[in-house]
Scaffold this active site. Sequence first.
Site, PDB file in Angstrom:
ATOM      1  N   ASP A 114      -9.526 -77.372  80.980  1.00  0.00           N
ATOM      2  CA  ASP A 114      -9.766 -77.331  82.558  1.00  0.00           C
ATOM      3  C   ASP A 114      -8.797 -76.414  83.127  1.00  0.00           C
ATOM      4  O   ASP A 114      -7.918 -75.992  82.499  1.00  0.00           O
ATOM      5  CB  ASP A 114      -9.678 -78.866  83.100  1.00  0.00           C
TER       6      ASP A 114
HETATM    7  C1  BGC Z   1     -11.379 -79.277  87.914  1.00  0.00           C
HETATM    8  C2  BGC Z   1     -12.601 -78.918  87.133  1.00  0.00           C
HETATM    9  C3  BGC Z   1     -13.428 -77.466  87.898  1.00  0.00           C
HETATM   10  C4  BGC Z   1     -11.924 -76.512  87.731  1.00  0.00           C
HETATM   11  C5  BGC Z   1     -12.415 -75.181  88.477  1.00  0.00           C
HETATM   12  C6  BGC Z   1     -10.467 -78.218  87.967  1.00  0.00           C
HETATM   13  O1  BGC Z   1      -9.344 -78.527  88.741  1.00  0.00           O
HETATM   14  O2  BGC Z   1     -10.794 -80.392  87.427  1.00  0.00           O
HETATM   15  O3  BGC Z   1     -13.820 -79.814  87.343  1.00  0.00           O
HETATM   16  O4  BGC Z   1     -14.262 -77.002  87.230  1.00  0.00           O
HETATM   17  O5  BGC Z   1     -10.867 -77.034  88.584  1.00  0.00           O
HETATM   18  O6  BGC Z   1     -12.463 -75.232  89.741  1.00  0.00           O
END
Ligand code: BGC
Length: 789
Positions: free
Chosen positions: A298
Amino acid sequence: MRLHEKLAAGFALAMLSATTLAVNAQTKPVPQLGKNSIKEVIAAMTLQEKCTLLVGAGKAPRPKQAAGLKAGMSNGYVAPPPMIGKTEVKVDGAAGNTNAIPRLGIPAMVLSDGPAGVRISPHRKGDSTHTYYATAFPVGTLLASTWDPKVVESVGRAFGNEVKEYGIDILLAPGVNIHRNPLNGRNFEYYSEDPLIAGKMAAALINGVQSNGVGTSIKHFAANNQETDRNFVNSQISQRALRELYLKNFRIAITESNPWTVMSSYNRLNGAYTAERHDLITTVLRDEWKFKGFVMTDWGGGYSDVAEENAGNDLIMPGRPDQIEDLMNAVQHDSLSMNILDENVAHILNIILKSPSFKKYAYSNKPDLKAHAEVSRKAATEGMILLKNDAQTLPIAKNVKSIAAFGNASYFTIAGGTGSGDVNKAYVISVAQGLSKASYITDPVLEATYTSFVKDTTAKLWVTARKEHHWPGPVPEMMVNEDKIADEAEHADLALITIGRNAGEGSDRDLATNYTLTPNEQQQIKKIADSFHAKGKKVVIVLNIGGVIDMNGWKDNADAILLAWQPGEEAGNAIADILSGKVDPSGKLATTFPAKYEDVPSAKNFPGEPANKPEHVVYQEGIYVGYRYYDTYKVKPMYEFGYGLSYTHFIISNLKLSSPVFIGALTATITVKNTGSVAGKEVVQVYISAPTKTIDKPAQELKAFGKTRLLQPGESQNLTFKINAADLASFHTDKSEWITDAGNYILKAGASSRDIRQTANFSVSKTIMVEKDHNVLKPEVAIDEYKGK
Ligand code: BGC
């Protein structure tokens, strides 16, 4: 040989060797992805190129660690810069890119959020002629409430087309985490408290999206069930609860849809960051489940890049230049082997080969947003749930012409939640707009009052928020004065009150103000209900929410309650479709509404300890999550799992099993008949109660489900369900085995988990060892788990 002959021969020789060299050089050009094997491409890569491919193209500076504190723990952790991804390399507003290596024919891939629509910027610098809006589809909780993988797949197909036509390679969705606790701020993105529903719905979405030749990233792997301190909280979970709930959702989806990628989660799991757990990412995901794609972190997830690569977490997102150096250093100092590096590079290259960027797909930037809006509207109607309908208040009676629409959310209807799951859509049809498009008369004065109140209050909240450097809080509910309510009760035929709730990434929902209706909201509902009821007129409440709320204190004031969830950009139209009776409601709860928050089995252990900044959260309820708890511990919920009313009536009958003895598999058939007076669809849910001789088991568990086609009054349909040995098995921690116990089982077919219409018994004569897994992911501390009753 004369001199000139010698010279000529020498010249000829020189020419020959020059030509040979040139030919050699030509026969050994630099390997190119797609033309040469992945092995050859990797063999030609420099260490720097390999590490560059493993780290995303982000440019953020290295976060600083708090002085003197232990890295990777909450007390020493400094969160990296903003995590809701944004990049401007190819697709403005996409969450991230991988790095290109042009020398080897490796293009960059573009990664963009979901899960309720493509998240990109609607406007681009220097381009005033074109907009880049995306369709806002209904949120995950609504999609799951359809109980219809075909509907979810249709959403996926339209969604994936937008991914492709906007030049994106991988959609960062779906989110499949279990609804462990209703306060999780991101529950709206996720599907259910049950792993079968969550897994099946995610598989359907992935299959739909990927049918376009683009990829998905199922997230957040695993046990990321809260936003509070999500970057370091340690989820302490038994192996059984992991296997039966928090991994099973991923397992079902991954084996039934082959997502191109998996996104590991932010949290720690039993002591280590998920992105750094070899047992999770390699042993379970790749070795046991045979996952073939690549794994990404993530955004800013995990702590040690090197540990991540060693675990098999291939891509580090969003990526920083110093992470490339870290990896190169690690290889040079033997803390990361070239073999692992090559394997991880191969995982990514395999996916790049399939990507639209590699295939140089000429994307149009013009997906058919009109057609997709229709898909969104249809899906929205399929997942709305009729919770209450006294005296057939709904569908709205034919003599009702004018509707008094109360509630901020009647005019500012919420399409979806906030954070990376938010979509830049071109519009949202409000409830009031939907009603007037369906030819109901609404009050323009009420509309003007609400509009100016919400706009003015929002502006004021922003002024304070900017001063105090935080996001503005929610706009409080506008209080309509008593004269106006009396006037509406006099002149309108029906009152409709929309209750709105929003939440999203970064924080969990507040129990007092978000989960519970505020005293003002409750008072206002009562006043409106009293006035309208005094005139013999009905009150309908529409819940425009992303997750479960408290229903005490106001539910009885409503004649009918429609749970519309956050239904995407076509919200008002879809709500009007149901209210007017154009579409029969057929959604069912995929998550329980408890009678009170304290009944939630994780209530005592959410969001963890210490309360002000949780370091760890103990999943003490074990496998007893949602209905598995309420049914086993005999706690009556407000609305049970699987619940949902219809405007028609169905009889579920004629349950037949292929055999009373389980031999390898079992088939159950059932007949559903629409005995009411309007066309509708019914969801049949198959629960199984298993013997509890060896280990404790929930009172019943969902093992199969099916939704009928649209049945006309009087029409019937047979539904067939297949049950395999694996469906009946529980995880025995002492042996790391999935075992189907011998004994007597009860198969129950119903319209909800507590509305069982037919039962049949069958027996398993001999214990079946279905699968032996690795003994991994052990908790580091003993968990005093619930053991059933
Ligand atoms: C989130 C993800 C997301 C990623 C990209 C993160 O903060 O937890 O779900 O895909 O950001 O934006």
